[in-house]
Design an enzyme around this catalytic site. Structure first.
Site, PDB file in Angstrom:
ATOM      1  N   LYS A 183       0.841  -1.199   0.000  1.00 22.86           N
ATOM      2  CA  LYS A 183       0.000   0.000   0.000  1.00 22.86           C
ATOM      3  C   LYS A 183       0.869   1.238   0.000  1.00 22.86           C
ATOM      4  O   LYS A 183       0.602   2.204  -0.709  1.00 22.86           O
ATOM      5  CB  LYS A 183      -0.891   0.022   1.250  1.00 22.86           C
ATOM      6  CG  LYS A 183      -2.065  -0.869   1.144  1.00 22.86           C
ATOM      7  CD  LYS A 183      -2.904  -0.767   2.390  1.00 22.86           C
ATOM      8  CE  LYS A 183      -3.734  -1.996   2.522  1.00 22.86           C
ATOM      9  NZ  LYS A 183      -3.547  -2.759   3.719  1.00 22.86           N
ATOM     10  N   ASP A 232     -11.769   1.689   4.190  1.00 28.61           N
ATOM     11  CA  ASP A 232     -12.063   0.278   3.936  1.00 28.61           C
ATOM     12  C   ASP A 232     -13.564   0.030   3.759  1.00 28.61           C
ATOM     13  O   ASP A 232     -13.970  -1.047   3.329  1.00 28.61           O
ATOM     14  CB  ASP A 232     -11.591  -0.552   5.139  1.00 28.61           C
ATOM     15  CG  ASP A 232     -10.390  -1.407   4.787  1.00 28.61           C
ATOM     16  OD1 ASP A 232     -10.064  -1.502   3.593  1.00 28.61           O
ATOM     17  OD2 ASP A 232      -9.787  -1.966   5.723  1.00 28.61           O
ATOM     18  N   GLN A 246      -5.424  -2.615   9.752  1.00 30.23           N
ATOM     19  CA  GLN A 246      -5.053  -3.814   8.997  1.00 30.23           C
ATOM     20  C   GLN A 246      -5.564  -5.041   9.752  1.00 30.23           C
ATOM     21  O   GLN A 246      -5.270  -5.220  10.935  1.00 30.23           O
ATOM     22  CB  GLN A 246      -3.517  -3.849   8.851  1.00 30.23           C
ATOM     23  CG  GLN A 246      -2.993  -4.953   7.978  1.00 30.23           C
ATOM     24  CD  GLN A 246      -3.361  -4.771   6.502  1.00 30.23           C
ATOM     25  OE1 GLN A 246      -3.248  -3.682   5.953  1.00 30.23           O
ATOM     26  NE2 GLN A 246      -3.810  -5.847   5.886  1.00 30.23           N
TER      27      GLN A 246
END
Ligand code: NAD
Length: 283
Positions: A52, A119, A96
């Site tokens: 990322k 997300d 995460q």
């Protein structure tokens, strides 16, 4: 032989467009900032976080990584999320997954400000997704819809079978596909006789995490096959689909690697750009 849905090439096109958007924001003095909280030492997570960072840099997004120890307490992570929520410089926050056992991921996700939820996993974002009022979408699901659109594969009235009902892939993809007027079946490990469903599908998406789950006898000729699975078999990365045999029967198929994977990270970056634009009144 089926044609390849080239996720990698499409992801690169997407990155070029995002770069242009970020350039315009920067010209107005706006620097998108994306914060990733990674707790513990999960090796796959560390790789995802690094990927990322590389992609964010390429597009011009600043990414800050908060690497926390494996024994971090939930209350401390919540404090950090609260700080990032109120920091006007921060446009996107993600935790995460997976998180260590002492932490309830749902507590963390529900704490993230939905306006910074890159997300799309907060309860507010998930609710909006099913209501059709969403402004962020979980990246993998959005990437799959984007890939199908890019190759002009229409979903309207199509019979779409999704294997896997996770909050990050299966469920949001079902919601997005319904918006495109697909008829959706969501299968999971309690489903009896997968084949009965997959043989009737115009589009099959497998997100189960099981190598060789989808074999040629399970699909109808000309089906579109999207493989989300990531499995490690004898040191090789493979998907859920027995690619070599299925590719001859499908009309379109994604490879692993080079299919859905590269799109996920690009669509995540797109959410950061969208939220930055939204926070600055550019909808
Ligand atoms: P998960 O592991 O949370 O859940 C798997 C789902 O598949 C469950 O709903 C389960 O019921 C179903 N399932 C498992 N085996 C099955 C079987 N034999 N028959 C029917 N259903 C079955 O799922 P996840 O986090 O969505 O991940 C799924 C897979 O996709 C994993 O391999 C993961 O690594 C991969 N993934 C890839 C990307 C990407 O960008 N390519 C993104 C996310 C996840």
């Amino acid at each position: 032989m089926g044609q390849i849905l080239d996720g990698k090439a499409f992801a690169n096109l997407k990155a070029d467009k995002l770069k242009e958007k970020v350039k315009k924001l920067k010209a107005d003095g706006i620097q998108p900032l994306f914060c990733v909280i990674n707790i513990g030492d999960d090796s796959a997570s560390k790789i995802y976080v690094r990927t990322k960072k590389r992609r964010a840099k390429k597009i011009g997004i600043e990414q800050k990584i908060y690497q926390l120890p494996a024994n971090e307490q939930e209350s401390d992570v919540i404090k950090l999320i609260d700080q990032l929520n109120v920091d006007p410089k921060v446009n996107g926050i993600m935790v995460q997954l997976p998180v260590p056992d002492q932490i309830d991921e749902n507590h963390l996700l529900s704490r993230i400000d939905p306006e910074k939820d890159v997300d799309g996993l907060t309860p507010a974002s998930a609710g909006r997704l099913w209501q059709g009022t969403h402004f962020v979408e979980p990246a993998t699901a959005a990437g799959i819809i984007g890939l199908l659109e890019h190759y002009q594969i229409d979903l309207d009235g199509k019979n779409m079978v999704i294997i896997g009902r996770s909050n990050i892939v299966g469920k949001p993809l079902a919601a997005l596909a319904l918006e495109k007027n697909a008829t959706v079946s969501l299968l999971h490990h309690h489903t009896q006789n997968l084949k009965e469903y997959t043989q009737k599908a115009d589009i099959i998406v497998s997100a189960a995490g099981q190598a060789n789950l989808i074999t040629a006898d399970m699909i109808k000729p000309g089906a579109v096959v999207i493989d989300v699975g990531i499995n490690h078999v004898n040191g090789h990365l493979v998907g859920d689909v027995a690619f070599d045999e299925v590719k001859d029967k499908a009309s379109w198929i994604t490879p692993v690697p080079g299919g859905v994977g590269p799109l996920t990270v690009e669509y995540l970056m797109e959410q950061v750009v969208k939220l930055t634009r939204r926070a600055n009144g550019r909808q």
